[in-house]
Write an enzyme that holds these catalytic residues in place. Sequence first.
Site, PDB file in Angstrom:
ATOM      1  CE1 TYR A  73      79.816 -65.380 121.885  1.00  0.00           C
ATOM      2  CE2 TYR A  73      79.723 -64.033 119.901  1.00  0.00           C
ATOM      3  CZ  TYR A  73      79.128 -64.520 121.058  1.00  0.00           C
ATOM      4  OH  TYR A  73      77.845 -64.144 121.366  1.00  0.00           O
ATOM      5  CB  CYS A  74      82.460 -71.090 121.125  1.00  0.00           C
ATOM      6  SG  CYS A  74      84.195 -71.507 121.435  1.00  0.00           S
ATOM      7  NE  ARG A  75      82.857 -73.465 128.169  1.00  0.00           N
ATOM      8  CZ  ARG A  75      82.940 -74.518 128.983  1.00  0.00           C
ATOM      9  NH1 ARG A  75      82.169 -74.580 130.053  1.00  0.00           N
ATOM     10  NH2 ARG A  75      83.749 -75.509 128.716  1.00  0.00           N
TER      11      ARG A  75
END
Length: 271
Positions: A73-75
């Site tokens: 995941y990231c933002r």
Amino acid sequence: MSVVDFYRKIPTKSADQIREIISGLHRDDYNVLDVRQPQEYERGHIPGAILIPLGEIPDRMSELPTNRPVIVYCRSGNRSMSAAAMLINGSFTDVYNLDGGINAYNGLKAQGHPEVKSLFFPVGAAFETVVSLAWSLEEGLRIFYSSCKDLSKKPEAIALFTKLSEAEDKHKANIEKQYANITGKYDVEKIGKETPHLMEALLNIEETIQWCQGKDVSDIIELSMTIEANSYDLYAYLQRMAGDEQQRAFFRAMADEELLHIRQMASVLVA
């Protein structure tokens, strides 16, 4: 072969689906990978997540066991899409991208981004075709970065996109030289005339530039990092497929430069 055939979708799960996967496993039976920058991680992350920023994935993926599911995941789900592609190309078989990123996981509405797709070159793809396609997509990226420079207001962002636009011209010249050396031909730009509206990640140039209108520079840079990660995958593939050491060295240098671009963007993203 259509340009679309060079792309594939990465397995993506919603926040609820990810929670369901986690609930059925012991914490030692899976890994959660955060590919944002350290400053973003410190501001909040999924408990137990391992931090490896996107630009460090190629050098550090060996830190992750290949026999466990990896949730990336990231933002907002874009950088992690590219990270997931790198892992899959690096022999990880059970990889999921968190749709909407940590924003969606925390119940916040993730900002919409143009849909990105990760590079996937079929084994039977002709080397000449792939190199020609690379030239075309580099030209599309040059147009995009030139527009990003005009849209930016922060001096450091203007300087970054100016440097990146100039780098794409350099990449095109290097590809033309390599193409001629490999094929004995000098018409690498021919395929570019057939796909004038596309760039890396199968994004339409005009539509993506329109999306950037009014966006924060952080949103534009995050999308650009995703695009550069796709470029890295392209050159890493070409390195593996190259017929001799001279070709491998050329594409290795191109891949290394794409990673440098990602890291340059990261420094502006958190500034």
